[in-house]
Design a protein around this motif. Structure first.
Motif, PDB file in Angstrom:
ATOM      1  N   ASP A 145      -0.523  39.981  67.627  1.00  0.00           N
ATOM      2  CA  ASP A 145       0.369  39.118  66.895  1.00  0.00           C
ATOM      3  C   ASP A 145       1.819  38.934  66.759  1.00  0.00           C
ATOM      4  N   ASN A 146       2.384  40.301  66.999  1.00  0.00           N
ATOM      5  CA  ASN A 146       3.700  40.065  66.193  1.00  0.00           C
ATOM      6  C   ASN A 146       4.330  40.748  67.662  1.00  0.00           C
ATOM      7  N   ALA A 147       5.785  40.657  67.666  1.00  0.00           N
ATOM      8  CA  ALA A 147       6.487  40.698  69.249  1.00  0.00           C
ATOM      9  C   ALA A 147       6.641  42.633  69.513  1.00  0.00           C
ATOM     10  N   GLU A 148       6.674  42.687  70.191  1.00  0.00           N
ATOM     11  CA  GLU A 148       6.965  44.002  70.746  1.00  0.00           C
ATOM     12  C   GLU A 148       8.181  44.899  70.377  1.00  0.00           C
ATOM     13  N   ASN A 149       7.173  46.057  69.806  1.00  0.00           N
ATOM     14  CA  ASN A 149       8.444  46.715  68.744  1.00  0.00           C
ATOM     15  C   ASN A 149       8.691  46.412  67.586  1.00  0.00           C
ATOM     16  N   THR A 150       8.388  45.646  67.125  1.00  0.00           N
ATOM     17  CA  THR A 150       8.011  45.218  65.759  1.00  0.00           C
ATOM     18  C   THR A 150       7.527  46.435  65.251  1.00  0.00           C
ATOM     19  N   LYS A 151       8.154  47.069  64.211  1.00  0.00           N
ATOM     20  CA  LYS A 151       7.474  48.212  63.890  1.00  0.00           C
ATOM     21  C   LYS A 151       6.932  48.160  61.478  1.00  0.00           C
ATOM     22  N   PHE A 152       5.836  49.030  61.394  1.00  0.00           N
ATOM     23  CA  PHE A 152       5.117  48.675  60.749  1.00  0.00           C
ATOM     24  C   PHE A 152       4.706  49.996  59.829  1.00  0.00           C
ATOM     25  N   GLN A 153       5.521  50.049  58.651  1.00  0.00           N
ATOM     26  CA  GLN A 153       4.613  50.938  58.235  1.00  0.00           C
ATOM     27  C   GLN A 153       3.884  51.560  57.600  1.00  0.00           C
TER      28      GLN A 153
ATOM     29  N   PHE B 194       4.499  56.611  57.695  1.00  0.00           N
ATOM     30  CA  PHE B 194       4.106  56.000  58.941  1.00  0.00           C
ATOM     31  C   PHE B 194       5.074  55.280  59.641  1.00  0.00           C
ATOM     32  N   ILE B 195       4.983  55.021  60.783  1.00  0.00           N
ATOM     33  CA  ILE B 195       5.378  54.100  61.336  1.00  0.00           C
ATOM     34  C   ILE B 195       4.267  53.388  62.899  1.00  0.00           C
ATOM     35  N   VAL B 196       3.933  52.517  62.754  1.00  0.00           N
ATOM     36  CA  VAL B 196       3.183  52.112  64.509  1.00  0.00           C
ATOM     37  C   VAL B 196       4.084  50.590  64.855  1.00  0.00           C
ATOM     38  N   GLU B 197       3.718  50.618  65.824  1.00  0.00           N
ATOM     39  CA  GLU B 197       4.893  49.305  66.506  1.00  0.00           C
ATOM     40  C   GLU B 197       3.628  49.293  68.241  1.00  0.00           C
ATOM     41  N   LYS B 198       3.947  47.540  68.280  1.00  0.00           N
ATOM     42  CA  LYS B 198       3.534  48.102  69.899  1.00  0.00           C
ATOM     43  C   LYS B 198       4.417  47.596  70.591  1.00  0.00           C
ATOM     44  N   VAL B 199       3.919  48.568  71.789  1.00  0.00           N
ATOM     45  CA  VAL B 199       4.848  48.668  73.081  1.00  0.00           C
ATOM     46  C   VAL B 199       4.771  48.061  74.117  1.00  0.00           C
ATOM     47  N   GLN B 200       6.082  48.486  75.043  1.00  0.00           N
ATOM     48  CA  GLN B 200       5.627  47.763  76.758  1.00  0.00           C
ATOM     49  C   GLN B 200       4.772  49.400  77.664  1.00  0.00           C
ATOM     50  N   ASN B 201       3.803  48.955  77.466  1.00  0.00           N
ATOM     51  CA  ASN B 201       3.086  49.797  78.876  1.00  0.00           C
ATOM     52  C   ASN B 201       3.335  49.075  80.106  1.00  0.00           C
TER      53      ASN B 201
END
Length: 99
Positions: free
Chosen positions: A31-39, A63-70
């Protein structure tokens, strides 16, 4: 490789597996934009992954997780890495139909 880096490497696969498969984390990432980082810290996973939270807390890992473009796939890609070691990356590829 220093000890704290080794510990991050040791737990990175567990973080990727648990977070990628958890419905609450999946919704947050989808639900969040690409490259939004979550700790990811012991506090952020305590309610759902007690054992992982205990290990993260014991060693003070972050750690960090983010949604990235593929571009190569229709899957949604989640990128995981230790906050202080961004070169140590693991990915998970997620079917957008299975949120």
């Amino acid at each position: 490789m220093d000890e704290i880096k080794k510990l991050h490497q040791k737990y990175l696969a567990d973080v990727r597996c648990d977070v990628s498969q958890h419905s609450g984390w999946r919704v947050r990432l989808f639900d969040n934009a690409e490259n939004t980082k979550f700790q990811i810290t012991s506090e952020s996973v305590r309610d759902v992954f007690q054992s992982l939270s205990d290990n993260i807390a014991k060693h003070n890992l972050k750690f960090i997780v983010e949604k990235v473009q593929n571009c190569d796939s229709k899957d949604v890609t989640f990128k995981f890495y230790p906050e202080n070691y961004p070169e140590m990356v693991k990915y998970s590829f997620n079917n957008p139909e299975s949120r």
